[in-house]
Motif scaffolding. Structure first.
Motif, short mmCIF file in Angstrom:
data_model
loop_
_atom_site.label_atom_id
_atom_site.label_comp_id
_atom_site.label_asym_id
_atom_site.label_seq_id
_atom_site.Cartn_x
_atom_site.Cartn_y
_atom_site.Cartn_z
N GLY A 176 0.78 -1.23 0.00
CA GLY A 176 0.00 0.00 0.00
C GLY A 176 0.81 1.27 0.00
O GLY A 176 0.24 2.37 0.08
N ARG A 177 2.14 1.18 -0.10
CA ARG A 177 2.98 2.37 -0.15
C ARG A 177 3.84 2.34 -1.40
O ARG A 177 4.27 1.28 -1.84
CB ARG A 177 3.86 2.47 1.09
CG ARG A 177 3.08 2.53 2.41
CD ARG A 177 2.18 3.75 2.48
NE ARG A 177 1.46 3.81 3.75
CZ ARG A 177 0.46 4.65 4.01
NH1 ARG A 177 0.05 5.50 3.07
NH2 ARG A 177 -0.13 4.66 5.18
N GLY A 178 4.12 3.52 -1.96
CA GLY A 178 4.90 3.60 -3.18
C GLY A 178 6.39 3.68 -2.94
O GLY A 178 7.17 2.94 -3.52
N ALA A 179 6.82 4.62 -2.09
CA ALA A 179 8.24 4.79 -1.81
C ALA A 179 8.76 3.60 -1.01
O ALA A 179 8.03 2.99 -0.23
CB ALA A 179 8.48 6.08 -1.05
N VAL A 180 10.02 3.29 -1.20
CA VAL A 180 10.64 2.18 -0.47
C VAL A 180 11.64 2.69 0.56
O VAL A 180 12.38 1.91 1.16
CB VAL A 180 11.31 1.18 -1.43
CG1 VAL A 180 10.27 0.57 -2.35
CG2 VAL A 180 12.43 1.85 -2.23
N SER A 181 11.69 4.00 0.77
CA SER A 181 12.56 4.57 1.79
C SER A 181 11.98 5.90 2.25
O SER A 181 10.98 6.39 1.70
CB SER A 181 13.99 4.77 1.26
OG SER A 181 14.02 5.82 0.31
N ASN A 182 12.61 6.48 3.25
CA ASN A 182 12.13 7.74 3.81
C ASN A 182 13.32 8.67 4.10
O ASN A 182 13.60 8.99 5.25
CB ASN A 182 11.35 7.47 5.10
CG ASN A 182 10.36 8.58 5.42
OD1 ASN A 182 9.69 9.10 4.54
ND2 ASN A 182 10.26 8.95 6.69
N PRO A 183 14.03 9.07 3.06
CA PRO A 183 15.23 9.90 3.28
C PRO A 183 14.87 11.28 3.81
O PRO A 183 13.74 11.74 3.66
CB PRO A 183 15.84 9.98 1.87
CG PRO A 183 14.66 9.84 0.95
CD PRO A 183 13.75 8.87 1.63
N GLU A 184 15.85 11.95 4.40
CA GLU A 184 15.63 13.30 4.91
C GLU A 184 15.25 14.24 3.77
O GLU A 184 15.66 14.07 2.63
CB GLU A 184 16.90 13.84 5.60
CG GLU A 184 17.30 13.11 6.86
CD GLU A 184 18.18 11.91 6.56
OE1 GLU A 184 18.35 11.57 5.36
OE2 GLU A 184 18.70 11.31 7.52
N GLY A 185 14.48 15.26 4.13
CA GLY A 185 14.19 16.30 3.16
C GLY A 185 15.43 17.11 2.85
O GLY A 185 16.37 17.18 3.65
N ARG A 186 15.44 17.77 1.69
CA ARG A 186 16.65 18.45 1.25
C ARG A 186 16.96 19.69 2.06
O ARG A 186 18.05 20.26 1.94
CB ARG A 186 16.56 18.79 -0.23
CG ARG A 186 15.51 19.84 -0.62
CD ARG A 186 15.44 19.96 -2.13
NE ARG A 186 14.57 21.02 -2.58
CZ ARG A 186 13.25 20.92 -2.66
NH1 ARG A 186 12.65 19.81 -2.28
NH2 ARG A 186 12.54 21.94 -3.10
N PHE A 187 16.03 20.17 2.91
CA PHE A 187 16.30 21.35 3.73
C PHE A 187 16.71 21.00 5.16
O PHE A 187 16.97 21.90 5.96
CB PHE A 187 15.05 22.25 3.76
CG PHE A 187 14.62 22.72 2.40
CD1 PHE A 187 15.48 23.45 1.60
CD2 PHE A 187 13.37 22.41 1.90
CE1 PHE A 187 15.10 23.88 0.33
CE2 PHE A 187 12.97 22.83 0.65
CZ PHE A 187 13.84 23.57 -0.15
N GLU A 188 16.76 19.71 5.49
CA GLU A 188 17.11 19.34 6.85
C GLU A 188 18.62 19.44 7.05
O GLU A 188 19.41 19.20 6.13
CB GLU A 188 16.61 17.92 7.15
CG GLU A 188 15.09 17.83 7.15
CD GLU A 188 14.58 16.48 7.60
OE1 GLU A 188 15.17 15.91 8.54
OE2 GLU A 188 13.60 15.99 7.02
N THR A 189 19.02 19.77 8.28
CA THR A 189 20.43 20.00 8.59
C THR A 189 21.13 18.78 9.14
O THR A 189 22.35 18.76 9.27
CB THR A 189 20.58 21.15 9.60
OG1 THR A 189 19.84 20.81 10.79
CG2 THR A 189 20.04 22.45 9.03
N GLN A 190 20.38 17.73 9.48
CA GLN A 190 20.97 16.51 10.00
C GLN A 190 20.59 15.34 9.10
O GLN A 190 19.52 15.33 8.48
CB GLN A 190 20.48 16.23 11.43
CG GLN A 190 20.95 17.26 12.44
CD GLN A 190 20.52 16.92 13.85
OE1 GLN A 190 19.55 16.20 14.04
NE2 GLN A 190 21.25 17.42 14.83
#
Length: 362
Positions: free
Chosen positions: A12-26
């Motif tokens: 039921g989910r499309g993405a296979v990962s959950n990487p940080e957003g490009r604006f996050e500092t960590q």
């Protein structure tokens, strides 16, 4: 949000990962420290809803290659989970991931109709069609309980404000058929239904929580029979994944009542290119290299080409073959590929508010 980067499919989910957003500092990475000796299954992620305390509702657009100037997105994030969705990077502005966060951390605008009414009553407002679904789907599953899109359509009917709806939904189109048909009778509405594939198995991984292709075709037929102008979007066209289905999708849509058609080659902006590559590695590993080779042929040797004009058409031999196939199929089927269905802005008329004197007709 906790980072999930096991790179395995979840039902039921499309993405296979959950990487940080490009604006996050960590940045966090999973590390095997030797304590866990057995692979653990990734826990199922629930959908969580959050209020979006928006202070305005109409977004303005001046892009030279987009055919509308105004849009409304009742939701941020989309539970449909389409892996190719160009809207995924917008979750980065919320310090969330374009991956699984985009599909599970959803934001809704409970005051959408009130905000729209306030904007439509401004003396400075100039009527133009409003696009519903330009970023995320207005008929994604949570609309069934929240009804925000329906409340917007009710207001648009009162104000005789023209609108265009773009969706992969089906059952909720049937739910709102009364409003959609009433708007269409006054030339105030058209609906574009996106159909990416007729293959149910491919659909389950490509766009897992969107309506089935067959359900979308039934919804198109229902709209057509109710007098609602219908367009089919065969988008995105993904090389070596769904490109061979172009003619079949267009023919099925024509039989269901579509009178116009459009297509857009696959776009992979920002984080989407990495998420899509991961999806290929998990679901179509033997095709992955060839798919990306053809994508890059259309995009000047890169995964994505953000330039106005070419980003919507692609370039090179493969893109030209798509263009010719699409034109020939539409000509054979009698599908219009020109200007979008015309809507009537001259009917726009804000109804009197309580206590206001009504105008006199002579």
């Amino acid at each position: 949000m906790a980072v999930q980067d096991h790179r395995q499919a979840q039902k039921g989910r499309g993405a296979v990962s959950n990487p940080e957003g490009r604006f996050e500092t960590q940045q966090c990475e999973p590390v095997d420290d030797g304590w866990l000796t057995q692979a653990q299954e990734t826990p199922r992620l629930p959908t969580r809803l959050h209020v979006d305390a928006a202070r305005s509702i109409i977004a303005r657009n001046d892009s030279p290659d987009i055919a509308f100037t105004q849009s409304i997105n009742p939701y941020r994030g989309c539970e449909h989970g389409c892996i190719y969705c160009y809207a995924r990077p917008s979750h980065g502005y919320l310090n969330l991931s374009a991956g699984l966060d985009f599909e599970t951390e959803l934001f809704y605008k409970p005051q959408a109709a009130a905000l729209l009414e306030a904007e439509l009553r401004k003396s400075s407002y100039r009527c133009a069609p409003i696009e519903l679904g330009s970023n995320t789907d207005p008929y994604q599953p949570v609309e069934r309980e929240l009804g925000i899109t329906r409340s917007l359509l009710e207001l648009m009917l009162r104000f005789r404000q023209p609108a265009r709806v773009t969706t992969k939904g089906a059952a909720l189109l049937a739910r709102d058929l009364d409003l959609l048909a009433a708007l269409a009778r006054q030339r105030l509405l058209s609906v574009a239904v996106s159909i990416t594939t007729l293959d149910a198995q491919l659909k389950r991984t490509l766009e897992p929580r969107a309506a089935s292709p067959q359900a979308r075709l039934r919804a198109m037929r229902l709209l057509h029979e109710a007098g609602v102008p219908v367009m089919v979007n065969f988008s995105p066209v993904i090389p070596f994944v769904n490109d061979a289905e172009m003619e079949a999708v267009l023919e099925a849509a024509r039989q269901a009542g579509a009178q116009q058609a459009s297509y857009i080659p696959l776009r992979l902006p920002y984080e989407v290119k990495d998420l899509f590559r991961q999806w290929l590695d998990v679901h179509l590993p033997q095709k992955a290299a060839h798919v990306m080779s053809l994508v890059q042929q259309m995009r000047g040797g890169r995964d994505n080409d953000p330039r106005f004009g070419s980003r919507m058409r692609g370039e090179g031999e493969y893109a030209e073959v798509l263009r010719q196939r699409f034109a020939l199929a539409c000509r054979r089927l009698g599908l219009d590929t020109g200007a979008r269905i015309s809507l009537d802005c001259s009917r726009f008329a804000p109804p009197p508010q309580s206590g206001e004197q009504m105008g006199l007709d002579f």
